[in-house]
Scaffold this motif. Structure first.
Motif, PDB file in Angstrom:
ATOM      1  N   VAL A  23       0.839  -1.207   0.000  1.00 38.03           N
ATOM      2  CA  VAL A  23       0.000   0.000   0.000  1.00 38.03           C
ATOM      3  C   VAL A  23       0.872   1.253   0.000  1.00 38.03           C
ATOM      4  O   VAL A  23       0.617   2.199  -0.762  1.00 38.03           O
ATOM      5  N   ASN A  24       1.919   1.262   0.803  1.00 41.25           N
ATOM      6  CA  ASN A  24       2.837   2.413   0.828  1.00 41.25           C
ATOM      7  C   ASN A  24       3.554   2.586  -0.501  1.00 41.25           C
ATOM      8  O   ASN A  24       3.742   3.704  -0.975  1.00 41.25           O
ATOM      9  N   GLU A  25       3.977   1.470  -1.107  1.00 40.98           N
ATOM     10  CA  GLU A  25       4.655   1.539  -2.400  1.00 40.98           C
ATOM     11  C   GLU A  25       3.718   2.076  -3.471  1.00 40.98           C
ATOM     12  O   GLU A  25       4.115   2.895  -4.305  1.00 40.98           O
ATOM     13  N   LYS A  26       2.464   1.627  -3.459  1.00 47.82           N
ATOM     14  CA  LYS A  26       1.498   2.116  -4.449  1.00 47.82           C
ATOM     15  C   LYS A  26       1.310   3.618  -4.294  1.00 47.82           C
ATOM     16  O   LYS A  26       1.269   4.364  -5.278  1.00 47.82           O
ATOM     17  N   SER A  27       1.223   4.081  -3.077  1.00 45.56           N
ATOM     18  CA  SER A  27       1.096   5.518  -2.816  1.00 45.56           C
ATOM     19  C   SER A  27       2.316   6.274  -3.347  1.00 45.56           C
ATOM     20  O   SER A  27       2.183   7.327  -3.986  1.00 45.56           O
ATOM     21  N   SER A  28       3.501   5.723  -3.126  1.00 44.09           N
ATOM     22  CA  SER A  28       4.732   6.346  -3.620  1.00 44.09           C
ATOM     23  C   SER A  28       4.753   6.389  -5.141  1.00 44.09           C
ATOM     24  O   SER A  28       5.153   7.388  -5.741  1.00 44.09           O
ATOM     25  N   GLN A  29       4.320   5.284  -5.771  1.00 41.66           N
ATOM     26  CA  GLN A  29       4.283   5.244  -7.234  1.00 41.66           C
ATOM     27  C   GLN A  29       3.306   6.276  -7.785  1.00 41.66           C
ATOM     28  O   GLN A  29       3.608   6.947  -8.783  1.00 41.66           O
ATOM     29  N   LEU A  30       2.152   6.408  -7.149  1.00 49.22           N
ATOM     30  CA  LEU A  30       1.167   7.397  -7.605  1.00 49.22           C
ATOM     31  C   LEU A  30       1.711   8.813  -7.452  1.00 49.22           C
ATOM     32  O   LEU A  30       1.503   9.655  -8.327  1.00 49.22           O
ATOM     33  N   THR A  31       2.402   9.061  -6.358  1.00 51.11           N
ATOM     34  CA  THR A  31       2.999  10.383  -6.154  1.00 51.11           C
ATOM     35  C   THR A  31       4.059  10.664  -7.216  1.00 51.11           C
ATOM     36  O   THR A  31       4.119  11.758  -7.778  1.00 51.11           O
ATOM     37  N   LYS A  32       4.877   9.677  -7.502  1.00 53.22           N
ATOM     38  CA  LYS A  32       5.973   9.854  -8.450  1.00 53.22           C
ATOM     39  C   LYS A  32       5.506   9.906  -9.894  1.00 53.22           C
ATOM     40  O   LYS A  32       5.947  10.748 -10.668  1.00 53.22           O
ATOM     41  N   TRP A  33       4.589   9.011 -10.282  1.00 52.07           N
ATOM     42  CA  TRP A  33       4.228   8.843 -11.689  1.00 52.07           C
ATOM     43  C   TRP A  33       2.797   9.267 -12.028  1.00 52.07           C
ATOM     44  O   TRP A  33       2.469   9.399 -13.209  1.00 52.07           O
ATOM     45  N   GLY A  34       1.938   9.417 -11.016  1.00 53.13           N
ATOM     46  CA  GLY A  34       0.535   9.689 -11.285  1.00 53.13           C
ATOM     47  C   GLY A  34      -0.156   8.425 -11.775  1.00 53.13           C
ATOM     48  O   GLY A  34       0.418   7.338 -11.784  1.00 53.13           O
ATOM     49  N   ILE A  35      -1.407   8.567 -12.190  1.00 51.47           N
ATOM     50  CA  ILE A  35      -2.151   7.430 -12.734  1.00 51.47           C
ATOM     51  C   ILE A  35      -1.524   7.057 -14.073  1.00 51.47           C
ATOM     52  O   ILE A  35      -1.319   7.913 -14.931  1.00 51.47           O
ATOM     53  N   GLN A  36      -1.248   5.787 -14.249  1.00 52.57           N
ATOM     54  CA  GLN A  36      -0.568   5.327 -15.456  1.00 52.57           C
ATOM     55  C   GLN A  36      -1.533   4.591 -16.391  1.00 52.57           C
ATOM     56  O   GLN A  36      -2.391   3.843 -15.942  1.00 52.57           O
ATOM     57  N   THR A  37      -1.369   4.831 -17.657  1.00 51.83           N
ATOM     58  CA  THR A  37      -2.105   4.123 -18.700  1.00 51.83           C
ATOM     59  C   THR A  37      -1.084   3.586 -19.689  1.00 51.83           C
ATOM     60  O   THR A  37      -0.353   4.366 -20.301  1.00 51.83           O
ATOM     61  N   HIS A  38      -1.015   2.260 -19.789  1.00 53.18           N
ATOM     62  CA  HIS A  38      -0.053   1.629 -20.687  1.00 53.18           C
ATOM     63  C   HIS A  38      -0.727   0.495 -21.437  1.00 53.18           C
ATOM     64  O   HIS A  38      -1.713  -0.080 -20.973  1.00 53.18           O
ATOM     65  N   SER A  39      -0.161   0.138 -22.562  1.00 58.81           N
ATOM     66  CA  SER A  39      -0.613  -1.038 -23.307  1.00 58.81           C
ATOM     67  C   SER A  39      -0.169  -2.280 -22.539  1.00 58.81           C
ATOM     68  O   SER A  39       0.738  -2.210 -21.690  1.00 58.81           O
ATOM     69  N   PRO A  40      -0.774  -3.450 -22.835  1.00 60.48           N
ATOM     70  CA  PRO A  40      -0.315  -4.677 -22.182  1.00 60.48           C
ATOM     71  C   PRO A  40       1.189  -4.924 -22.366  1.00 60.48           C
ATOM     72  O   PRO A  40       1.879  -5.315 -21.427  1.00 60.48           O
TER      73      PRO A  40
END
Length: 92
Positions: A23-40
Motif C-alpha cells: 500500500v505504501n509503495e502504491k502511494s509512492s508510485q502514484l505520487t511519483k508517476w501519477g495514474i498510469q495508462t499503458h498497453s499490455p
C-alpha cells in the motif's frame, strides 16, 4: 551467505507487514508517476524491468555485500506492479 533452506516459502503466514509495504509503495508510485495508462506490452516490459532489479539486488546480496532490505524493497515494487496489472485486467 545463508543456507538454502532459509529461503523456503513461509506461505504468507504473517502478511500484514507485506500488505502495508505494498500500500505504501502504491502511494509512492502514484505520487511519483501519477495514474498510469499503458498497453499490455508496456506493462509487461515495466514488470520485466522491475524483476531485473530484484535479480540485481539478489546478485549484489550474494556477491557484493548487498542488503536484504534492498531485495525486499525491489520485491515489493514487483508485487505492487503485478497487483496493479491484475487490477487493471480484473476491472477491464
Amino acid at each position: 551467505m545463508m543456507e538454502l533452506n532459509q529461503y523456503t516459502d513461509k506461505c504468507l503466514q504473517n502478511d500484514s507487514w507485506i500488505i502495508k509495504k505494498i500500500v505504501n509503495e502504491k502511494s509512492s508510485q502514484l505520487t511519483k508517476w501519477g495514474i498510469q495508462t499503458h498497453s499490455p506490452f508496456e506493462w509487461l516490459t515495466i514488470a520485466v524491468e522491475e524483476l531485473g532489479s530484484v535479480a540485481k539486488a539478489i546478485l549484489e546480496y550474494e556477491y557484493r555485500n548487498g542488503t536484504k532490505e534492498k531485495i525486499v524493497s525491489e520485491a515489493i515494487q514487483v508485487a505492487t506492479l503485478a497487483l496493479t496489472i491484475a487490477e487493471i485486467y480484473e476491472n477491464d
